[in-house]
Design an enzyme around this catalytic site. Structure first.
Site, PDB file in Angstrom:
ATOM      1  N   CYS A  88       0.809  -1.227   0.000  1.00 57.15           N
ATOM      2  CA  CYS A  88       0.000   0.000   0.000  1.00 57.15           C
ATOM      3  C   CYS A  88       0.839   1.272   0.000  1.00 57.15           C
ATOM      4  O   CYS A  88       0.328   2.354  -0.305  1.00 57.15           O
ATOM      5  CB  CYS A  88      -0.942   0.006   1.201  1.00 57.15           C
ATOM      6  SG  CYS A  88      -2.103  -1.390   1.226  1.00 57.15           S
ATOM      7  N   HIS A 214      -3.582   7.107   3.318  1.00 55.40           N
ATOM      8  CA  HIS A 214      -3.933   5.806   2.743  1.00 55.40           C
ATOM      9  C   HIS A 214      -5.354   5.444   3.159  1.00 55.40           C
ATOM     10  O   HIS A 214      -5.707   5.522   4.334  1.00 55.40           O
ATOM     11  CB  HIS A 214      -2.934   4.754   3.229  1.00 55.40           C
ATOM     12  CG  HIS A 214      -3.312   3.352   2.874  1.00 55.40           C
ATOM     13  ND1 HIS A 214      -3.714   2.988   1.613  1.00 55.40           N
ATOM     14  CD2 HIS A 214      -3.350   2.215   3.633  1.00 55.40           C
ATOM     15  CE1 HIS A 214      -3.975   1.689   1.602  1.00 55.40           C
ATOM     16  NE2 HIS A 214      -3.767   1.213   2.805  1.00 55.40           N
ATOM     17  N   ASN A 244     -10.201  -0.279  -0.068  1.00 53.22           N
ATOM     18  CA  ASN A 244      -8.742  -0.180  -0.025  1.00 53.22           C
ATOM     19  C   ASN A 244      -8.180  -0.693  -1.345  1.00 53.22           C
ATOM     20  O   ASN A 244      -8.193  -1.898  -1.609  1.00 53.22           O
ATOM     21  CB  ASN A 244      -8.215  -1.009   1.153  1.00 53.22           C
ATOM     22  CG  ASN A 244      -6.705  -0.933   1.304  1.00 53.22           C
ATOM     23  OD1 ASN A 244      -6.008  -0.446   0.419  1.00 53.22           O
ATOM     24  ND2 ASN A 244      -6.194  -1.426   2.403  1.00 53.22           N
TER      25      ASN A 244
END
Length: 287
Positions: A88, A214, A244
């Site tokens: 990520c 994020h 996500n």
């Protein structure tokens, strides 16, 4: 498919919808689409691109790199191309590398892409992970400039002591995650990374016009904003729409914030992320 409900997902994650790529769509397909938009918005010729960095942990193949497929797809024949595997945190790793390469004087124009198709590695019988992830891609053109804008400070880090796949990883083709531990690490590491770039640039949290973290889940996003002392209206959130998307979350959010007018020319933006590895990073930039 699993013992859950729409209400449970919304309350625990803040996610109300997400995008899932069709079976015949590859990560490079999403990346090429995003790259074309970035090239158009930057008003450049693909032949001007000297380097392509694609952040992904869901590549088309182990090799050749997804970046090579992107190079072919956009016609950037003069560019070197490679993938970045930092989960990520991948897109901010790419920005940091692009910033360093341009500051070295060896490159002038670099395309940084973050793209994932996570539905192919999600265990759809695991309630802890199957409700979280979505598919998507975003891209940015990074160029040298004499103006007082762009990347002002950047920082990336990692800690292999947390490389245990039981925390967050893929031990047998499908992703596994210890959500409680990931939450604890995320709400500690992202504020620390953010404070580090603020110190580098000698600016305060009060100077930041928009925080783009994020998009892991709503609880983590809100906790990071609170720890940094950012008012909620200055924290960008779109996890509710996309879930996500791993390496793509920050660049998708940045692009959307600009389109919505939440991020305007002259604004000071703070991007921050973390991922498996552990990996983390933060970028301070002025539009």
């Amino acid at each position: 498919m699993v013992d859950t409900s729409d209400e449970w997902i919304r309350q625990r994650t803040g996610i109300s919808e997400r995008r899932i790529a069709e079976d015949d769509v590859a990560t490079s397909d999403l990346c090429i689409h995003a790259a074309r938009w970035a090239i158009k918005n930057a008003h450049i010729d693909p032949l001007d691109i000297e380097m392509i960095l694609v952040a992904t942990v869901t590549p088309d193949r182990f090799f050749p790199s997804t970046a090579c497929y992107v190079q072919k797809g956009i016609g950037a024949k003069n560019a070197a191309a490679m993938d970045i595997s930092a989960a990520c945190a991948g897109f901010l790793y790419g920005l940091d590398l692009a910033d360093g390469l341009i500051r070295s004087g060896r490159y002038n124009t670099i395309l940084v892409v973050g793209g994932e198709i996570f539905n192919k590695i999600v265990d759809w019988n695991d309630r802890n992970t199957c409700v979280l992830f979505g598919d998507g891609a975003g891209a940015a053109v990074v160029q040298a400039t004499d103006e007082s804008k762009g990347i002002l400070a950047s920082y990336i880090g990692s800690d292999g002591d947390y490389a245990d796949v039981d925390l967050l990883g893929i031990p047998a083709d499908k992703i596994q995650m210890n959500g409680r531990e990931v939450f604890k690490l995320g709400v500690r590491l992202m504020p620390e990374a953010a404070q580090r770039v603020l110190r580098q640039a000698n600016v305060s949290v009060e100077d930041i016009d928009l925080l783009i973290p994020h998009q892991a889940n709503l609880r983590i996003i809100e906790a990071v904003g609170d720890r940094l002392g950012m008012p909620r209206e200055k924290v960008y959130i779109n996890v509710d729409k996309y879930g996500n998307t791993s390496a793509a979350t920050v660049i998708i959010a940045l692009d959307e914030a600009i389109r919505e007018g939440r991020a305007k020319p002259g604004d000071l933006l703070l991007l921050v992320t973390f991922g498996a590895g552990l990996t983390w990073g933060s970028t301070l930039l002025r539009l």
